[in-house]
Scaffold this active site. Structure first.
Site, mmCIF file in Angstrom:
data_model
loop_
_atom_site.group_PDB
_atom_site.id
_atom_site.type_symbol
_atom_site.label_atom_id
_atom_site.label_comp_id
_atom_site.label_asym_id
_atom_site.label_seq_id
_atom_site.Cartn_x
_atom_site.Cartn_y
_atom_site.Cartn_z
ATOM 1 C CE1 TYR A 64 -3.105 -2.964 0.205
ATOM 2 C CE2 TYR A 64 -3.441 -2.541 2.534
ATOM 3 C CZ TYR A 64 -3.707 -3.278 1.397
ATOM 4 O OH TYR A 64 -4.601 -4.324 1.458
ATOM 5 C CG PHE A 213 -13.124 -4.447 -1.918
ATOM 6 C CD1 PHE A 213 -12.197 -3.496 -1.485
ATOM 7 C CD2 PHE A 213 -12.934 -4.998 -3.173
ATOM 8 C CE1 PHE A 213 -11.122 -3.128 -2.282
ATOM 9 C CE2 PHE A 213 -11.859 -4.642 -3.984
ATOM 10 C CZ PHE A 213 -10.953 -3.708 -3.536
ATOM 11 N N PRO A 214 -15.611 -4.597 2.452
ATOM 12 C CG PRO A 214 -15.275 -3.857 4.649
ATOM 13 C CD PRO A 214 -14.528 -4.243 3.408
ATOM 14 C CG LEU A 215 -17.971 -0.217 4.066
ATOM 15 C CD1 LEU A 215 -17.365 1.065 4.628
ATOM 16 C CD2 LEU A 215 -19.402 -0.399 4.575
ATOM 17 C CG PHE A 218 -11.120 1.095 -5.350
ATOM 18 C CD1 PHE A 218 -10.467 2.215 -4.843
ATOM 19 C CD2 PHE A 218 -10.475 -0.135 -5.276
ATOM 20 C CE1 PHE A 218 -9.204 2.117 -4.293
ATOM 21 C CE2 PHE A 218 -9.203 -0.252 -4.728
ATOM 22 C CZ PHE A 218 -8.568 0.882 -4.230
ATOM 23 N N PRO A 220 -18.576 1.862 -4.128
ATOM 24 C CG PRO A 220 -18.767 3.993 -3.253
ATOM 25 C CD PRO A 220 -18.257 3.245 -4.445
ATOM 26 C CG LEU A 221 -21.668 -2.730 -0.668
ATOM 27 C CD1 LEU A 221 -22.024 -3.156 0.744
ATOM 28 C CD2 LEU A 221 -21.942 -3.850 -1.659
HETATM 29 N N1 LIG Z 1 -6.451 -8.923 0.614
HETATM 30 C C1 LIG Z 1 -6.655 -8.113 -0.381
HETATM 31 O O1 LIG Z 1 -6.349 -8.431 -1.526
HETATM 32 C C2 LIG Z 1 -7.285 -6.773 -0.109
HETATM 33 C C3 LIG Z 1 -7.807 -6.026 -1.183
HETATM 34 C C4 LIG Z 1 -8.399 -4.821 -0.891
HETATM 35 C C5 LIG Z 1 -8.489 -4.353 0.407
HETATM 36 N N2 LIG Z 1 -7.970 -5.087 1.439
HETATM 37 C C6 LIG Z 1 -8.091 -4.625 2.845
HETATM 38 O O2 LIG Z 1 -9.449 -4.422 3.132
HETATM 39 C C7 LIG Z 1 -9.647 -3.147 3.732
HETATM 40 C C8 LIG Z 1 -11.023 -2.640 3.404
HETATM 41 O O3 LIG Z 1 -11.161 -2.427 2.021
HETATM 42 P P1 LIG Z 1 -11.315 -0.992 1.355
HETATM 43 O O4 LIG Z 1 -10.908 0.066 2.304
HETATM 44 O O5 LIG Z 1 -10.634 -1.023 0.051
HETATM 45 O O6 LIG Z 1 -12.855 -0.939 1.026
HETATM 46 P P2 LIG Z 1 -14.174 -0.707 1.913
HETATM 47 O O7 LIG Z 1 -13.867 -0.799 3.356
HETATM 48 O O8 LIG Z 1 -15.212 -1.589 1.329
HETATM 49 O O9 LIG Z 1 -14.588 0.772 1.505
HETATM 50 C C9 LIG Z 1 -13.760 1.868 1.742
HETATM 51 C C10 LIG Z 1 -14.415 3.050 1.039
HETATM 52 O O10 LIG Z 1 -15.630 3.375 1.707
HETATM 53 C C11 LIG Z 1 -15.627 4.748 2.073
HETATM 54 N N3 LIG Z 1 -16.300 4.857 3.369
HETATM 55 C C12 LIG Z 1 -15.972 4.233 4.526
HETATM 56 N N4 LIG Z 1 -16.834 4.576 5.507
HETATM 57 C C13 LIG Z 1 -17.719 5.439 4.960
HETATM 58 C C14 LIG Z 1 -18.838 6.154 5.465
HETATM 59 N N5 LIG Z 1 -19.226 6.042 6.737
HETATM 60 N N6 LIG Z 1 -19.527 6.959 4.610
HETATM 61 C C15 LIG Z 1 -19.135 7.093 3.326
HETATM 62 N N7 LIG Z 1 -18.084 6.445 2.787
HETATM 63 C C16 LIG Z 1 -17.367 5.630 3.599
HETATM 64 C C17 LIG Z 1 -14.192 5.162 2.145
HETATM 65 O O11 LIG Z 1 -14.070 6.522 1.827
HETATM 66 P P3 LIG Z 1 -13.481 7.584 2.905
HETATM 67 O O12 LIG Z 1 -12.001 7.352 2.936
HETATM 68 O O13 LIG Z 1 -13.907 8.883 2.367
HETATM 69 O O14 LIG Z 1 -14.131 7.252 4.213
HETATM 70 C C18 LIG Z 1 -13.549 4.284 1.080
HETATM 71 O O15 LIG Z 1 -13.627 4.906 -0.183
HETATM 72 C C19 LIG Z 1 -8.510 -2.303 3.174
HETATM 73 O O16 LIG Z 1 -8.238 -1.187 3.976
HETATM 74 C C20 LIG Z 1 -7.381 -3.307 3.127
HETATM 75 O O17 LIG Z 1 -6.754 -3.324 4.387
HETATM 76 C C21 LIG Z 1 -7.384 -6.293 1.185
#
Ligand SMILES: NC(=O)c1ccc[n+]([C@@H]2O[C@H](COP(=O)([O-])OP(=O)(O)OC[C@H]3O[C@@H](n4cnc5c(N)ncnc54)[C@H](OP(=O)(O)O)[C@@H]3O)[C@@H](O)[C@H]2O)c1
Length: 288
Positions: A64, A213-215, A218, A220-221
């Site tokens: 990252y 990607f719980p939300l 890239f 958003p759900l």
């Molecule tokens: N193993 C793998 O291959 C892999 C791949 C991808 C990710 N990951 C891990 O999984 C974690 C989670 O994934 P992710 O961060 O990519 O996706 P995510 O948690 O599904 O979504 C993050 C996105 O949601 C937005 N968000 C979060 N809370 C919000 C809220 N209350 N209201 C509006 N928008 C909100 C964030 O924007 P803001 O910043 O504006 O809040 C960000 O753009 C990563 O941090 C990483 O550690 C692992």
């Protein structure tokens, strides 16, 4: 001491007690997870807020930035409290275009483990996930050589626990036949339910499932059903998505990503939402 006030309570990863509500640090790097963040102080503030709120499980990777997220975690939180566990992953590099080429040969894996130790400022990594597949998702193929390399580093005392990420169920089983794993980190959320059977099988074995990607990541759900249920509960769709994951299975740990302390607070409050059987049945339709 692990906080029990966060939604979902606690889980034990191997022998490490963690809050089920964790934090995914990927979004702290620059756009498309490359380079430094625009707001360096803001990124440090989010990490410190996560720790102050009692989150004891932070997910990261040397890839990252690259390096950026690990360096931010170290700057914000080192020396780490005993209760804080940083989970990292190895198995992918970054290229000039921001791609994620696999790097699972033994030499790359050894180098990556040492880089994670260096950038995080640790002597031992609590948990290392072997990232498999590619940007399109899990891909079939043997994990033996790569996983055995990590087992070797574990035997040297550089890693406490192992997991796999972006893995097929067959790869999970192959890794488990080589050495114990304490988690699987795959893409999963309300709209992507391909791992339903795997989650239930891991729950029976006491192994954590950590959806990335719980939300929606890239993208958003978005779902009319989700919006309807959220409106009825007077809650944000993100809150419903997180609460649903916590209620889906006790072995699910959350690592929602955010670069905003406001969103972090919103997500913690939202994940505590209690969904009724009717809500769950309606939400269940989304990913089926
Ligand atoms: N193993 C793998 O291959 C892999 C791949 C991808 C990710 N990951 C891990 O999984 C974690 C989670 O994934 P992710 O961060 O990519 O996706 P995510 O948690 O599904 O979504 C993050 C996105 O949601 C937005 N968000 C979060 N809370 C919000 C809220 N209350 N209201 C509006 N928008 C909100 C964030 O924007 P803001 O910043 O504006 O809040 C960000 O753009 C990563 O941090 C990483 O550690 C692992």
């Amino acid at each position: 001491m692990v906080s029990t006030s966060l939604p979902g309570g606690t889980w034990t990863l191997g022998d490490l007690p963690v809050t089920r509500f964790g934090y995914g640090a990927m979004q702290l790097a620059g756009p498309w997870v490359m380079g430094p963040p625009a707001d360096h102080g803001g990124a440090l503030a989010v990490l410190r807020a996560a720790a102050e709120l009692g989150i004891s499980h932070i997910d990261t990777s040397e890839a990252y930035g690259p390096h950026v997220t690990n360096q931010l975690i170290r700057e914000a939180l080192h020396p780490y409290p005993d209760s804080l566990h940083i989970v990292t992953k190895v198995g992918a590099n970054r290229d000039q275009q921001g791609g994620w080429p696999p790097a699972r040969d033994p030499e790359s894996l050894r180098r990556s483990v040492h880089e994670n130790l260096e950038t995080l400022g640790l002597d031992v990594l609590d948990l290392v996930n072997l990232r498999l597949g590619d940007a399109a998702g899990p891909q079939p193929g043997s994990v033996a050589e790569a996983f055995e390399t990590l087992v070797g580093l574990q035997q040297q005392g550089l890693i406490r626990h192992l997991g796999v990420s972006n893995a097929t169920p067959e790869q999970v089983a192959e890794a488990q036949a080589i050495a114990p794993i304490v988690c699987v980190q795959n893409m999963y959320n309300l709209a992507h339910r391909q791992d339903d059977e795997l989650i239930d099988a891991l729950a029976e074995q006491g192994i954590a499932y950590v959806p990335f990607f719980p939300l929606g990541g890239f993208s958003p759900l978005q779902s009319s059903v989700l919006s309807t249920v959220a409106a009825r509960l007077d809650a944000a769709p993100m809150s419903v998505a997180l609460a649903w994951l916590l209620q889906r299975s006790p072995n699910i740990l959350l690592i929602p990503g955010t670069s905003s302390a406001t969103h972090l607070h919103e997500n913690i409050a939202g994940a505590a939402l209690s969904l009724s059987d009717d809500d769950l049945a309606e939400l269940d339709k989304i990913g089926r």
